[in-house]
Structures are given as structure tokens and as C-alpha cells.
Design a protein around this motif. Structure first.
Motif, PDB file in Angstrom:
ATOM      1  N   TYR A 279      -4.855   1.431   0.779  1.00 56.66           N
ATOM      2  CA  TYR A 279      -3.822   1.495   1.824  1.00 56.66           C
ATOM      3  C   TYR A 279      -2.431   1.460   1.186  1.00 56.66           C
ATOM      4  O   TYR A 279      -1.523   2.195   1.606  1.00 56.66           O
ATOM      5  N   GLY A 280      -2.273   0.628   0.164  1.00 51.21           N
ATOM      6  CA  GLY A 280      -0.989   0.550  -0.528  1.00 51.21           C
ATOM      7  C   GLY A 280      -0.557   1.868  -1.145  1.00 51.21           C
ATOM      8  O   GLY A 280       0.642   2.165  -1.227  1.00 51.21           O
ATOM      9  N   VAL A 281      -1.524   2.693  -1.573  1.00 52.62           N
ATOM     10  CA  VAL A 281      -1.188   4.022  -2.093  1.00 52.62           C
ATOM     11  C   VAL A 281      -0.469   4.839  -1.024  1.00 52.62           C
ATOM     12  O   VAL A 281       0.541   5.509  -1.290  1.00 52.62           O
ATOM     13  N   LEU A 282      -0.982   4.784   0.203  1.00 50.17           N
ATOM     14  CA  LEU A 282      -0.363   5.552   1.284  1.00 50.17           C
ATOM     15  C   LEU A 282       1.037   5.033   1.599  1.00 50.17           C
ATOM     16  O   LEU A 282       1.946   5.826   1.873  1.00 50.17           O
ATOM     17  N   VAL A 283       1.220   3.712   1.551  1.00 43.47           N
ATOM     18  CA  VAL A 283       2.557   3.152   1.775  1.00 43.47           C
ATOM     19  C   VAL A 283       3.498   3.592   0.659  1.00 43.47           C
ATOM     20  O   VAL A 283       4.652   3.956   0.917  1.00 43.47           O
ATOM     21  N   GLN A 284       3.011   3.571  -0.581  1.00 40.41           N
ATOM     22  CA  GLN A 284       3.857   4.026  -1.692  1.00 40.41           C
ATOM     23  C   GLN A 284       4.259   5.488  -1.509  1.00 40.41           C
ATOM     24  O   GLN A 284       5.424   5.854  -1.713  1.00 40.41           O
ATOM     25  N   LEU A 285       3.303   6.331  -1.101  1.00 42.58           N
ATOM     26  CA  LEU A 285       3.630   7.735  -0.872  1.00 42.58           C
ATOM     27  C   LEU A 285       4.609   7.896   0.287  1.00 42.58           C
ATOM     28  O   LEU A 285       5.476   8.785   0.266  1.00 42.58           O
ATOM     29  N   ALA A 286       4.487   7.032   1.305  1.00 47.86           N
ATOM     30  CA  ALA A 286       5.446   7.070   2.406  1.00 47.86           C
ATOM     31  C   ALA A 286       6.832   6.680   1.917  1.00 47.86           C
ATOM     32  O   ALA A 286       7.844   7.268   2.336  1.00 47.86           O
ATOM     33  N   LEU A 287       6.917   5.706   1.022  1.00 49.46           N
ATOM     34  CA  LEU A 287       8.205   5.331   0.436  1.00 49.46           C
ATOM     35  C   LEU A 287       8.822   6.504  -0.324  1.00 49.46           C
ATOM     36  O   LEU A 287      10.048   6.676  -0.347  1.00 49.46           O
ATOM     37  N   GLU A 288       7.973   7.309  -0.934  1.00 45.80           N
ATOM     38  CA  GLU A 288       8.443   8.494  -1.664  1.00 45.80           C
ATOM     39  C   GLU A 288       8.730   9.668  -0.737  1.00 45.80           C
ATOM     40  O   GLU A 288       9.309  10.674  -1.172  1.00 45.80           O
ATOM     41  N   GLY A 289       8.290   9.560   0.521  1.00 42.56           N
ATOM     42  CA  GLY A 289       8.429  10.676   1.443  1.00 42.56           C
ATOM     43  C   GLY A 289       7.467  11.810   1.139  1.00 42.56           C
ATOM     44  O   GLY A 289       7.701  12.961   1.522  1.00 42.56           O
ATOM     45  N   ASN A 290       6.358  11.496   0.472  1.00 38.28           N
ATOM     46  CA  ASN A 290       5.399  12.524   0.058  1.00 38.28           C
ATOM     47  C   ASN A 290       4.285  12.653   1.094  1.00 38.28           C
ATOM     48  O   ASN A 290       3.125  12.324   0.846  1.00 38.28           O
ATOM     49  N   LEU A 306     -12.086   4.287   3.668  1.00 39.88           N
ATOM     50  CA  LEU A 306     -10.938   3.498   3.216  1.00 39.88           C
ATOM     51  C   LEU A 306      -9.890   3.438   4.329  1.00 39.88           C
ATOM     52  O   LEU A 306      -9.708   4.411   5.071  1.00 39.88           O
ATOM     53  N   PRO A 307      -9.173   2.333   4.463  1.00 40.21           N
ATOM     54  CA  PRO A 307      -8.211   2.195   5.567  1.00 40.21           C
ATOM     55  C   PRO A 307      -6.977   3.061   5.365  1.00 40.21           C
ATOM     56  O   PRO A 307      -6.441   3.156   4.260  1.00 40.21           O
ATOM     57  N   THR A 308      -6.549   3.690   6.442  1.00 43.75           N
ATOM     58  CA  THR A 308      -5.357   4.532   6.399  1.00 43.75           C
ATOM     59  C   THR A 308      -4.205   3.957   7.216  1.00 43.75           C
ATOM     60  O   THR A 308      -3.123   4.544   7.235  1.00 43.75           O
ATOM     61  N   SER A 309      -4.433   2.833   7.881  1.00 42.60           N
ATOM     62  CA  SER A 309      -3.408   2.301   8.787  1.00 42.60           C
ATOM     63  C   SER A 309      -3.592   0.803   8.979  1.00 42.60           C
ATOM     64  O   SER A 309      -4.644   0.240   8.638  1.00 42.60           O
ATOM     65  N   LEU A 310      -2.582   0.173   9.546  1.00 40.91           N
ATOM     66  CA  LEU A 310      -2.702  -1.229   9.936  1.00 40.91           C
ATOM     67  C   LEU A 310      -3.813  -1.394  10.961  1.00 40.91           C
ATOM     68  O   LEU A 310      -4.582  -2.358  10.920  1.00 40.91           O
ATOM     69  N   LYS A 311      -3.903  -0.446  11.873  1.00 45.04           N
ATOM     70  CA  LYS A 311      -4.928  -0.528  12.918  1.00 45.04           C
ATOM     71  C   LYS A 311      -6.323  -0.562  12.304  1.00 45.04           C
ATOM     72  O   LYS A 311      -7.190  -1.329  12.743  1.00 45.04           O
ATOM     73  N   ALA A 312      -6.539   0.234  11.277  1.00 42.00           N
ATOM     74  CA  ALA A 312      -7.845   0.269  10.626  1.00 42.00           C
ATOM     75  C   ALA A 312      -8.184  -1.058   9.961  1.00 42.00           C
ATOM     76  O   ALA A 312      -9.358  -1.380   9.765  1.00 42.00           O
ATOM     77  N   MET A 313      -7.153  -1.839   9.616  1.00 45.12           N
ATOM     78  CA  MET A 313      -7.366  -3.145   8.996  1.00 45.12           C
ATOM     79  C   MET A 313      -7.288  -4.284   9.993  1.00 45.12           C
ATOM     80  O   MET A 313      -7.342  -5.456   9.610  1.00 45.12           O
ATOM     81  N   GLY A 314      -7.136  -3.951  11.283  1.00 44.33           N
ATOM     82  CA  GLY A 314      -7.023  -4.984  12.306  1.00 44.33           C
ATOM     83  C   GLY A 314      -5.687  -5.695  12.296  1.00 44.33           C
ATOM     84  O   GLY A 314      -5.579  -6.847  12.725  1.00 44.33           O
ATOM     85  N   LEU A 315      -4.649  -4.987  11.841  1.00 47.00           N
ATOM     86  CA  LEU A 315      -3.325  -5.615  11.696  1.00 47.00           C
ATOM     87  C   LEU A 315      -2.266  -4.919  12.550  1.00 47.00           C
ATOM     88  O   LEU A 315      -1.064  -5.110  12.321  1.00 47.00           O
ATOM     89  N   ASP A 316      -2.686  -4.128  13.525  1.00 44.75           N
ATOM     90  CA  ASP A 316      -1.702  -3.404  14.319  1.00 44.75           C
ATOM     91  C   ASP A 316      -0.946  -4.298  15.289  1.00 44.75           C
ATOM     92  O   ASP A 316      -0.046  -3.840  15.992  1.00 44.75           O
ATOM     93  N   HIS A 317      -1.274  -5.603  15.272  1.00 46.89           N
ATOM     94  CA  HIS A 317      -0.536  -6.554  16.104  1.00 46.89           C
ATOM     95  C   HIS A 317       0.742  -7.054  15.419  1.00 46.89           C
ATOM     96  O   HIS A 317       1.543  -7.768  16.030  1.00 46.89           O
ATOM     97  N   LEU A 318       0.948  -6.703  14.158  1.00 45.80           N
ATOM     98  CA  LEU A 318       2.101  -7.225  13.424  1.00 45.80           C
ATOM     99  C   LEU A 318       3.410  -6.774  14.073  1.00 45.80           C
ATOM    100  O   LEU A 318       3.603  -5.593  14.373  1.00 45.80           O
ATOM    101  N   THR A 319       4.313  -7.727  14.252  1.00 46.63           N
ATOM    102  CA  THR A 319       5.626  -7.426  14.830  1.00 46.63           C
ATOM    103  C   THR A 319       6.570  -6.924  13.742  1.00 46.63           C
ATOM    104  O   THR A 319       6.256  -6.977  12.550  1.00 46.63           O
ATOM    105  N   ARG A 320       7.735  -6.456  14.170  1.00 46.51           N
ATOM    106  CA  ARG A 320       8.738  -6.009  13.194  1.00 46.51           C
ATOM    107  C   ARG A 320       9.121  -7.158  12.256  1.00 46.51           C
ATOM    108  O   ARG A 320       9.260  -6.964  11.046  1.00 46.51           O
TER     109      ARG A 320
END
Length: 373
Positions: A279-290, A306-320
């Protein structure tokens, strides 16, 4: 950015073949080792015990680890080995058992011998340990002056491991390319050692995209094939070469910093290390805008589970506010995310996580980019 490069390329000896565990006592005798401590788990030992050799001329002590790689557990192991004047510490298990053994052996200046039961990380190869607190939150990693004395990798043991652990290992190892590349490609004149790390990282990606599907099929059927052997060696050996040659240029960047931050969230403790890194790979690529690379990876992630989102990890409840806390942990001053060639702040990480979530949830990836498979 001028990290010191010390090449710690490989264990003293590495053997990969079916039945390799059977040669353990022979290798102990070559080293004059007669008294050993074997550190093992419970579940992993159930699967590994049929492959465990009879050590007829070796005094063997056993320690069942508590389930976490902590300094307290390390000290228990080191204390026992010292009290009984043992001559080597042997890990039979996955990454955390392996890291415990390496840390205890380094403290006692004894040989560390590794018999992996999983292909989930490069821990069996690397001369470092990742340490956690009692709650499972990341503390730091420690690098040791001595390489592992011996690694016996039996692909048949890996074939008997759970498929989800192999999938997590693939996710962790895929990160080797993205984390090494984001650092090294911006260097004007990479040293030869770093070029070797870069080449090994590229090989990780190429091998995994080529062999992972067949390797997972082998594990699910409990059979051994060439793809599984190649995948296991890629996860343990080739991935280990990236950090072994590249040091800080080839070890971790954004993906592992996101992983480390996630470990501070209790709900993530049920998730495997490699899943969080993936999941961190996808966040890193998002930071790069790739985003095109994200699009290309998504089918591979979906095939492996493999998880692609917070929702897939059960974390889509996280606030800003909670996302900002996640960003703060990922961007602490000592974090490897700062090896990326731009200023990374807590806000930047939180924004990348939120943008990735929106992108995945909206299904935009179905209309952009192409699969890399």
C-alpha cells in the motif's frame, strides 16, 4: 544527501535447494559448533517440523518466541544463550524470528544461522533487524557488522507456507524497485555499488511480475515448481542484494515510511508487513504524481490480494486529523521518506493518501493507464 556506503552484500554461505535443511549439522560441524539455540514459533514450527533434520551430535536448546520482535525478547534469547554457553543461534521461522536471532547473535557475537519457513521478506539475507515495541509499533532498524553465517532455503518448505504470506512477501519485494529507483535515478553519478543495487531492484520487479502468479498457484496446491523457487530467491536473495549493495540508497524510501506510520494504528496489526508496504508503494507513487504507474500496478495487486486503499485495510474511517497524524509519523525527521527528491511534509502524505483513496474509490483507474502485466 551523502549517506556512507558500506557493502554488506550477502550471508557467508547461502544454499537454495530442496532438502537443504538436511545439511545443517554438517555445516555446524564445519564451524566447530556443538551447542545451539533454536528460536522458533508455534504455527510455523508445525509446518516446518517435518523438514527439521535430526541433529545427532549437536546439543540443541529450543526457545519459542512471544510473537513480536522486541528488545525484551531479544534480551531473553541472548541471556539464555549466554547462560548455557551456546555457540550459535538458529532461526526457524519468518522475518520477526529471524530479526530476533540476528539481533541476539550480534549482541553475543555468535553466528546467526537462518532457516526460513516463509518467503515474506529479505530478513534471512540482510544483516539488519527491524525492532518493534510491545504493541507492535515500529521503533527502528539496526544494522550489524557481521553477516549471517548461513542461510538454508528449502523451496519445499516455502511451498508448504500460507499463500497470503507469499503474496505479502511479493508486495514487500516489489517495493525494492520503487524505493530504490526514486532515490537512485536522481543521482548524477551513482557509485558502482549503487548501480548494482539499482540493477538488483529492477530484477526484483521483473521477476515478480513474471513468476508471481505461477508461484502462488504452486503454494495454493502445495506443490513446488520453478516459478516458486525463483520467486522465493527473489524475495530473499535478490531483494537482500538491493540494500546490501546500496545501503541507504537502496534500502527504503516512501513506501516503508508509510508502513512504519501504519504500525502505530492498532487496527493495522492484523495486516501483514508486506501488505502495508505494498500500500505504501501506491502512496509513494501518488506523492510523485505517477498515476499511470498506479494504473499499471492495480491489476497485479488485485490478482495477489494486496490492499490498494484505506478501505481495503479497514481504515476508511480515518478523519483528516488522523490522516495528518499518519503523515506526521511517516515524515518524522529520521524517516526514509526524506530520501525522495522533494520536500515531504505531513500534509503532503495526508493529501496523497486522501487523493489515492478518492482515485481508487471513484474507479478512475479503469479509464486511465494500462496494465504492466
Amino acid at each position: 544527501m551523502e549517506p556512507q556506503i558500506i557493502v554488506r552484500a550477502a550471508p557467508q554461505e547461502f544454499i537454495c535447494r530442496p532438502g537443504s535443511w538436511g545439511s545443517l549439522e554438517q555445516h555446524l560441524q564445519k564451524r566447530g559448533i556443538r551447542r545451539v539455540l533454536v528460536v522458533r514459533g508455534n504455527r510455523s514450527w508445525t509446518a516446518a517440523e517435518p523438514y527439521w533434520p535430526q541433529l545427532k551430535e549437536t546439543e540443541v536448546h529450543y526457545h519459542v518466541y512471544s510473537g513480536e520482535c522486541t528488545y525484551r525478547e531479544r534480551d531473553v534469547i541472548a541471556g539464555y544463550a549466554s547462560e548455557h554457553q551456546l555457540e550459535a543461534v538458529i532461526a526457524v521461522g519468518g522475518g520477526k524470528i529471524t530479526d530476533l536471532v540476528k539481533s541476539a547473535a550480534a549482541q553475543l557475537k555468535l553466528p546467526a544461522i537462518i532457516l526460513p519457513t516463509l518467503a515474506a521478506t529479505c530478513a534471512a539475507w540482510s544483516s539488519l533487524s527491524v525492532m518493534y515495541d510491545e504493541q507492535g509499533a515500529f521503533i527502528r532498524f539496526e544494522v550489524f557488522a557481521s553477516s549471517n553465517a548461513l542461510v538454508l532455503l528449502d523451496p519445499a518448505v516455502i511451498a508448504a507456507s500460507p499463500s497470503e504470506l507469499l503474496a505479502a512477501g511479493i508486495g514487500d519485494t516489489l517495493a525494492k524497485w520503487y524505493e530504490a529507483d526514486v532515490i537512485i535515478r536522481h543521482l548524477e553519478a551513482p557509485p558502482v555499488e549503487v548501480e548494482l543495487a539499482w540493477d538488483a531492484a529492477r530484477r526484483c520487479r521483473e521477476n515478480l511480475l513474471r513468476y508471481s502468479s505461477a508461484a502462488l498457484a504452486a503454494v495454493r496446491s502445495g506443490e513446488l515448481n520453478d516459478a516458486l523457487t525463483r520467486t522465493a530467491e527473489t524475495i530473499i536473495m535478490v531483494a537482500g542484494l538491493v540494500g546490501g549493495f546500496g545501503e541507504d540508497y537502496g534500502r527504503t524510501a516512501g513506501a516503508h515510511s508509510v508502513h512504519d506510520a501504519l504500525t502505530a494504528i492498532p487496527e493495522t496489526h492484523r495486516l501483514l508487513h508486506g501488505s502495508k508496504v505494498a500500500y505504501g508503494v501506491l502512496v509513494q507513487l501518488a506523492l510523485e504524481g505517477n498515476w499511470p504507474e498506479i494504473d499499471g500496478l492495480l491489476p497485479f495487486y488485485q490478482e495477489l490480494g494486496l490492499p490498494t486503499s484505506l478501505k481495503a485495510m479497514g481504515l476508511d474511517h480515518l478523519t483528516r486529523e488522523e490522516l495528518l497524524k499518519l503523515g506526521e509519523r511517516a515524515a518524522v525527521p529520521e524517516a526514509s521518506i526524506h530520501m525522495m527528491p522533494r520536500l515531504i511534509t505531513a500534509d503532503a502524505v495526508a493529501d496523497a493518501v486522501a487523493e489515492l483513496e478518492e482515485y481508487i474509490t471513484a474507479g478512475q483507474s479503469q479509464t486511465k493507464g494500462a496494465s504492466i502485466l
